[in-house]
Design an enzyme around this catalytic site. Structure first.
Site, short mmCIF file in Angstrom:
data_model
loop_
_atom_site.label_atom_id
_atom_site.label_comp_id
_atom_site.label_asym_id
_atom_site.label_seq_id
_atom_site.Cartn_x
_atom_site.Cartn_y
_atom_site.Cartn_z
N MET A 163 38.66 42.37 45.52
CA MET A 163 37.62 41.70 46.67
C MET A 163 36.42 40.25 45.86
O MET A 163 36.53 40.62 44.42
CB MET A 163 37.17 42.86 46.28
CG MET A 163 36.41 43.92 45.53
SD MET A 163 36.04 45.03 45.57
CE MET A 163 35.35 45.74 44.63
N ARG A 296 36.02 52.48 42.83
CA ARG A 296 34.79 53.64 41.89
C ARG A 296 35.69 54.86 41.19
O ARG A 296 35.51 55.00 40.02
CB ARG A 296 33.85 53.84 43.15
CG ARG A 296 33.15 52.71 43.01
CD ARG A 296 31.42 53.11 43.85
NE ARG A 296 31.04 52.60 43.62
CZ ARG A 296 29.85 52.03 44.80
NH1 ARG A 296 30.01 52.96 45.54
NH2 ARG A 296 29.26 51.31 44.97
N TYR A 435 30.61 47.49 36.43
CA TYR A 435 31.37 46.77 37.78
C TYR A 435 31.95 47.72 38.25
O TYR A 435 31.80 49.24 37.95
CB TYR A 435 32.61 46.20 37.13
CG TYR A 435 33.62 46.42 36.85
CD1 TYR A 435 34.08 47.71 36.49
CD2 TYR A 435 34.88 46.08 36.18
CE1 TYR A 435 35.46 48.30 35.68
CE2 TYR A 435 35.90 45.96 35.83
CZ TYR A 435 35.94 47.41 35.38
OH TYR A 435 37.36 47.77 35.13
N GLU A 436 31.90 47.63 39.60
CA GLU A 436 32.00 48.43 40.73
C GLU A 436 31.22 48.90 40.71
O GLU A 436 30.48 50.00 41.50
CB GLU A 436 33.37 49.01 41.15
CG GLU A 436 35.13 48.40 40.41
CD GLU A 436 35.21 47.55 42.01
OE1 GLU A 436 34.47 47.56 42.85
OE2 GLU A 436 35.60 46.56 41.50
N GLY A 437 30.11 48.78 40.93
CA GLY A 437 28.37 48.98 41.34
C GLY A 437 28.09 50.54 39.20
O GLY A 437 29.07 51.10 38.91
#
Length: 589
Positions: A163, A296, A435-437
């Protein structure tokens, strides 16, 4: 010692004793024939791959890193062959949809395999990990033509997925992205722009690489509502499967990173690249969050896997390292007998085993959400998964990092030297909190969004479920006392939740309380899991008395030494925002 040993005994205990895996599977359409023996057989084989193939490459990947030449990215020695074996043995297909070539195994098998692969070699595991999220996004939002063309390739592992969100000036605030998408007039689009921090953006494994790229159409409104999602493959195939050659995007550079050095994290340049719209125009963020929510949970398992691997290594070292004397003056003794070293290992194990249990419980809820014949159960399970996703991502990775640091501390000065291998776990684990929020974003998601689901009733549904499982009569006094301690923490969490819900309109108060609230929430969930495991261990005669003794020791340690953190978190979360917002940081020294 082996570089990594799969934690199969604990996994078997969870499936067979704690969660009634066979009974749950038997009533879910499509999984009726699945049982613990089958799941464990798959995981045993997966564990052998992780230990025998992936783990020996972990240090090599860290030392060599990835290189960029005129051809593209070159991965570290051994990675390419390990990937061939990975695909040949069918590991990418575990939880894939059988309609597109997947095995259709429960999510629980996928998540536990992800944990083992991260513990063995996190960098290598990332090449397949992002593909699962790409599959989710395409399966839920792609056209039938896109699904038919790309899902079989992604699920088989002959193609990987990534992504592409982040840009130099647009991180968490995706509304600032500048990448453009121009309609071509033939149903495709031309994508132009630059992205950074693209995990597995390129590699030398062969096959295609599907980039899911966020971009703006010419008539897009400002902000996040103007973002669309596009499928941009490295090698172009039209929707009939005809080859169109190499797409017009390239790797600008490989990011130089603190950890996960065997992973090709790329800056990508898209130069009028061909792309296909995924989902509706202007609703790209909705499609991307399908991918991100899957990732996540994957990242959470990375935190857990690294913690397990680090504790395995530090325990082996502590049993052999002689230092100091016993209380009676005899010595030297192995440092595992020293109180502070015991504390560090017990802290790590208390987190690891509770987190793994919570992951299994959540994975079973995901199966119910997807497969249950009862709409009410599907709705209930979907709510629990949504509520716990930010909790699991943030707490697994925060405590995973804490555990790797504790494991490094056991090594003393040797833990700071690269020869021990333990410092790599610390460096690799650090990214999982980012990462990933970021974990701060997860906390804001929990407090600012998830608490409001089902008109604010969702968290209290979970709290009632936890309390119902804590309240069991006619059991041993130690089990009763541990359950009561968790129940007390749960009561304080309920009260704090009601308190904070009165202030959700004030962003300063939400920001101030979010981190502490999420950690409090996680500790109560871990306590819930420990009570379940301690009770199950009392009845698990086939696992032997050692398992019962160990689970009870760890439950007691968690209740007496870790659960009290909730009192400090409670006080901090209630303190309000004045001590933060009233500081003028522009002149702060």
């Amino acid at each position: 010692m082996r570089d990594y040993s799969p934690p199969m005994e604990d996994i078997a205990f969870l499936l067979r004793q704690v969660f009634e895996f066979d009974a749950v599977m038997s009533r879910l359409p499509g999984q009726e024939e699945m049982n613990a023996d089958m799941a464990l057989a798959v995981l045993e084989a997966g564990g052998r791959y992780c230990a025998d193939v992936a783990a020996p490459l972990n240090r090599i990947g860290d030392i060599e890193g990835c290189m960029l030449d005129d051809i593209g990215v070159r991965t570290p020695t051994g990675f390419k062959n390990a990937w061939k074996t990975f695909v040949k043995d069918g590991w990418p297909t575990l939880s894939g949809d059988p309609d597109f070539g997947g095995q259709g195994l429960p999510r629980i098998v996928q998540l536990l395999f992800d944990e083992m692969l991260a513990g063995a070699n996190m960098s290598f595991g990332l090449y397949s990990g992002l593909t699962h999220g790409a599959i989710e996004a395409i399966a839920h939002h792609g056209s039938e033509e896109l699904k038919a063309l790309w899902l079989p390739k992604l699920i088989s592992g002959t193609c990987t997925g990534v992504m592409a969100l982040t840009e130099p000036a647009a991180g968490t605030d995706l509304g600032l992205i500048r990448t453009r998408a121009e309609p071509s007039g033939d149903g495709t689009y031309r994508i132009t722009g630059s992205k950074i921090f693209i995990t597995a953006g390129d590699h030398d494994f062969g096959g295609n690489i599907v980039h899911l790229v966020l971009a703006r159409l010419p008539d897009a409104v400002p902000g996040v509502k103007g973002i669309s999602l596009f499928l941009v493959p490295k090698f172009i195939y039209d929707l009939d499967g005809a080859s169109g050659g190499r797409n017009s995007f390239s790797v600008g550079s490989i990011e130089k990173k603190m950890g996960i050095r065997g992973q090709a994290t790329c800056a990508m340049n898209y130069e009028n690249a061909a792309g296909w719209l995924v989902g509706e125009a202007g609703r790209g963020l909705n499609a991307m969050f399908t991918m991100m929510n899957a990732e996540r949970l994957f990242v959470a398992m990375q935190g857990l896997g690294l913690a397990e691997a680090a504790v395995q290594r530090s325990l082996a070292y502590a049993r052999e390292r002689l230092q100091g004397k016993a209380a009676n003056g005899e010595g030297p003794i192995a440092i595992i007998h020293h109180g502070d070293v015991k504390r560090m290992h017990l802290t790590g194990k208390a987190f690891i085993e509770a987190a793994r249990a919570l992951a299994v419980w959540t994975a079973l809820e995901m199966e119910k959400q997807e497969r249950s014949a009862d709409p009410a159960e599907r709705h209930s399970s979907a709510g629990f998964v949504a509520l716990l996703t930010p909790v699991i991502k943030a707490s697994f990775t925060d405590m995973g990092f804490e555990t790797t640091v504790l494991a490094q501390q056991v090594f003393g000065g040797h833990g700071y030297i690269t020869d021990s291998g333990i410092e790599q776990f610390v460096r690799d684990a650090r990214i999982t909190q980012i990462y990933e929020g970021t974990n701060g974003i997860q906390a804001l998601d929990l407090l600012g969004r998830k608490l409001l689901m089902d008109n604010g009733e969702l968290p209290f549904r979970l709290f009632r479920l936890i309390r119902s499982e804590l309240s069991v009569d006619n059991e041993a006094e130690d089990l009763k006392s541990w359950a009561n301690a968790v129940d007390d923490a749960l009561s304080r969490l309920e009260d704090l939740t009601r308190h904070l819900m009165r202030y959700l309109h004030d962003i300063d108060d939400v920001n101030a309380a979010a981190h502490d609230y999420l950690q409090f929430f996680a500790l109560v969930c871990y306590g819930w899991m420990w009570v379940r495991m301690a009770r199950a261990a009392s009845l698990a005669t086939q696992f032997g008395s050692n398992v019962t003794l160990r689970k009870h020791h760890l439950c007691r340690f968690f209740v007496e030494r870790i659960l009290p953190r909730t009192r400090a978190l409670d006080a901090s979360a209630r303190a309000g925002s004045d001590a933060i917002k009233n500081v003028d940081m522009t002149g702060f020294v």
